[in-house]
Scaffold this motif. Structure first.
Motif, mmCIF file in Angstrom:
data_model
loop_
_atom_site.group_PDB
_atom_site.id
_atom_site.type_symbol
_atom_site.label_atom_id
_atom_site.label_comp_id
_atom_site.label_asym_id
_atom_site.label_seq_id
_atom_site.Cartn_x
_atom_site.Cartn_y
_atom_site.Cartn_z
ATOM 1 N N TRP A 1 0.843 -1.181 0.000
ATOM 2 C CA TRP A 1 0.000 0.000 0.000
ATOM 3 C C TRP A 1 0.885 1.240 0.000
ATOM 4 O O TRP A 1 1.866 1.310 0.750
ATOM 5 C CB TRP A 1 -0.903 0.028 1.229
ATOM 6 N N ARG B 1 0.490 5.742 -0.348
ATOM 7 C CA ARG B 1 -0.490 6.821 -0.203
ATOM 8 C C ARG B 1 0.097 8.128 -0.712
ATOM 9 O O ARG B 1 1.322 8.315 -0.726
ATOM 10 C CB ARG B 1 -0.933 6.976 1.246
ATOM 11 N N VAL C 1 3.478 2.919 2.405
ATOM 12 C CA VAL C 1 2.885 2.768 3.730
ATOM 13 C C VAL C 1 3.301 1.429 4.330
ATOM 14 O O VAL C 1 3.791 1.364 5.451
ATOM 15 C CB VAL C 1 1.354 2.848 3.648
ATOM 16 N N TYR D 1 -5.088 6.245 -0.983
ATOM 17 C CA TYR D 1 -4.305 5.037 -0.755
ATOM 18 C C TYR D 1 -4.381 4.139 -1.999
ATOM 19 O O TYR D 1 -5.475 3.868 -2.516
ATOM 20 C CB TYR D 1 -4.838 4.293 0.468
#
Length: 117
Positions: free
Chosen positions: A36, A38, A48, A93
């Motif tokens: 992930w 962002r 992340v 995200y």
């Protein structure tokens, strides 16, 4: 065609929790590292959390201890559980998936997470 479909974003108050999920479809090869990223308004995209095919995880310092990344290899789905959210976690995200067999890096369309103070 490989597609990543994210879900679970939304609006939450500071201190609250949200869970994101991202399903990878259309791949005939094993999905290796998933993660992930962002991007907050006016800022660069940042990692992340990531998780390898064997389950090894990596977190940004800013989220370690609050966020948990996990994956279901049968469902080809990666999850991000976000707890103790802060206004500075507000961002779009994006999930990503690396498929080593094709040397290709796939991205989702992004989901908005907004944390109000």
């Amino acid at each position: 065609q490989v597609q990543l479909v994210e879900s679970g974003g939304g609006l939450v108050q500071a201190g609250g929790s949200l869970g994101l999920s991202c399903k990878v479809s259309g791949s005939t090869f094993r999905v290796d590292r998933m993660g992930w990223h962002r991007q907050a308004p006016g800022k660069e995209i940042e990692l992340v959390a990531s998780i390898s095919g064997s389950g090894n995880t990596n977190y940004a310092d800013s989220v370690r201890g609050r966020f948990t990344i996990s994956r279901d290899n049968v469902k080809n789905t990666v999850y991000l559980q976000m707890n103790s959210l802060k206004p500075e976690d507000t961002a779009v995200y994006y999930c990503d998936a690396w498929i080593a067999a094709t040397s290709f890096h796939h991205w989702g369309q992004g989901t908005q997470v907004t944390v109000s103070s």
